[in-house]
Design a protein around this motif. Sequence first.
Motif, PDB file in Angstrom:
ATOM      1  N   ALA A  13       0.969  -1.150   0.074  1.00 27.46           N
ATOM      2  CA  ALA A  13       0.246  -0.022   0.071  1.00 27.46           C
ATOM      3  C   ALA A  13       0.780   1.179  -0.019  1.00 27.46           C
ATOM      4  O   ALA A  13       1.826   1.468   0.685  1.00 27.46           O
ATOM      5  N   SER A  43      -8.882  -4.184  -0.928  1.00 24.66           N
ATOM      6  CA  SER A  43      -9.045  -3.152  -0.017  1.00 24.66           C
ATOM      7  C   SER A  43      -9.686  -1.847  -0.274  1.00 24.66           C
ATOM      8  O   SER A  43     -10.181  -1.102   0.344  1.00 24.66           O
ATOM      9  N   LYS A  44      -9.332  -1.696  -1.683  1.00 24.02           N
ATOM     10  CA  LYS A  44      -9.992  -0.287  -2.285  1.00 24.02           C
ATOM     11  C   LYS A  44     -11.596  -0.319  -2.279  1.00 24.02           C
ATOM     12  O   LYS A  44     -12.255   0.842  -2.500  1.00 24.02           O
ATOM     13  N   LYS A  93      -2.502  -1.762   4.414  1.00 25.53           N
ATOM     14  CA  LYS A  93      -3.022  -0.529   4.268  1.00 25.53           C
ATOM     15  C   LYS A  93      -3.471   0.077   5.584  1.00 25.53           C
ATOM     16  O   LYS A  93      -3.251   1.151   5.832  1.00 25.53           O
ATOM     17  N   ASP A 129      -1.865   3.529   7.019  1.00 21.82           N
ATOM     18  CA  ASP A 129      -2.780   4.627   7.495  1.00 21.82           C
ATOM     19  C   ASP A 129      -2.631   4.963   8.988  1.00 21.82           C
ATOM     20  O   ASP A 129      -2.602   6.364   9.123  1.00 21.82           O
TER      21      ASP A 129
END
Length: 255
Positions: free
Chosen positions: A80, A108-109, A201, A205
């Motif tokens: 990611a 995941s998107k 991801k 984040d």
Amino acid sequence: MNTLTVKSVKERLQEVKDERDPFLAQCGEDPRKSVQALAEKWLKKHAKEKALKEQWLNMTAYERLSYKKGFRLIAGIDEAGRGPLAGPVVAGAVILPAECEILGLTDSKKLSEKKLEEYYSRITEEAVSIGIGIVDASVIDQINIYEAARLAMVKAVNELAKAPDYLLADAMTLPIDIPQTSIVKGDAKSVSIAAGACIAKVTRDRLMAEYAKTYPMYGFEKNKGYGTKEHLEALAAYGPTAIHRKTFAPVQSYC
């Protein structure tokens, strides 16, 4: 049927497992609208669960084929953070147990931040092993983002507590002496890769949210380092930080 209260019908429907159950048909024909609504709700829920199980079956095809070939510790790897102007690129490697079932896990998107956090918790609870690889902005500038993403994936595999005997990687062949398959858009085709993507991801984040405390004017907790209007305006006003990718346009122009 009319002798049953609506509450009793609701309780009985919780025990129904098959859409061909005669009781379900009786509920649909019941003159009470509330009972009909309960039957409709059961059917919708059942249809959703059926679709999720079919999706899971499709997304475990590569894993099942690998098991048939005799492999037992199959690691799915994804990264990611290729596109942002700031922050590291992060990779996740995950070995899931053969018997696990995490319905709804996919690209995941396509998942909300809340769902990603939920799946992150499920994966960390159920995984045989998880590895995370992080390559920061300075290295990205030295070797380019493609090679940095590959390096992060290799690091993630090397961080696994249990050595995998097979790799499923998202659109990447890794310089590791382990049998492997590269799958284009793998996070939508393999649950192991989707799990790796989720770990990568969420980890990234969270890192960007921490960086936001050091560099509050850039809004990293929201934009995660991507070139949003707010981010670009801050870049123009304050210049690049230590975590900006200096070789990326438009960061280059402010160096």
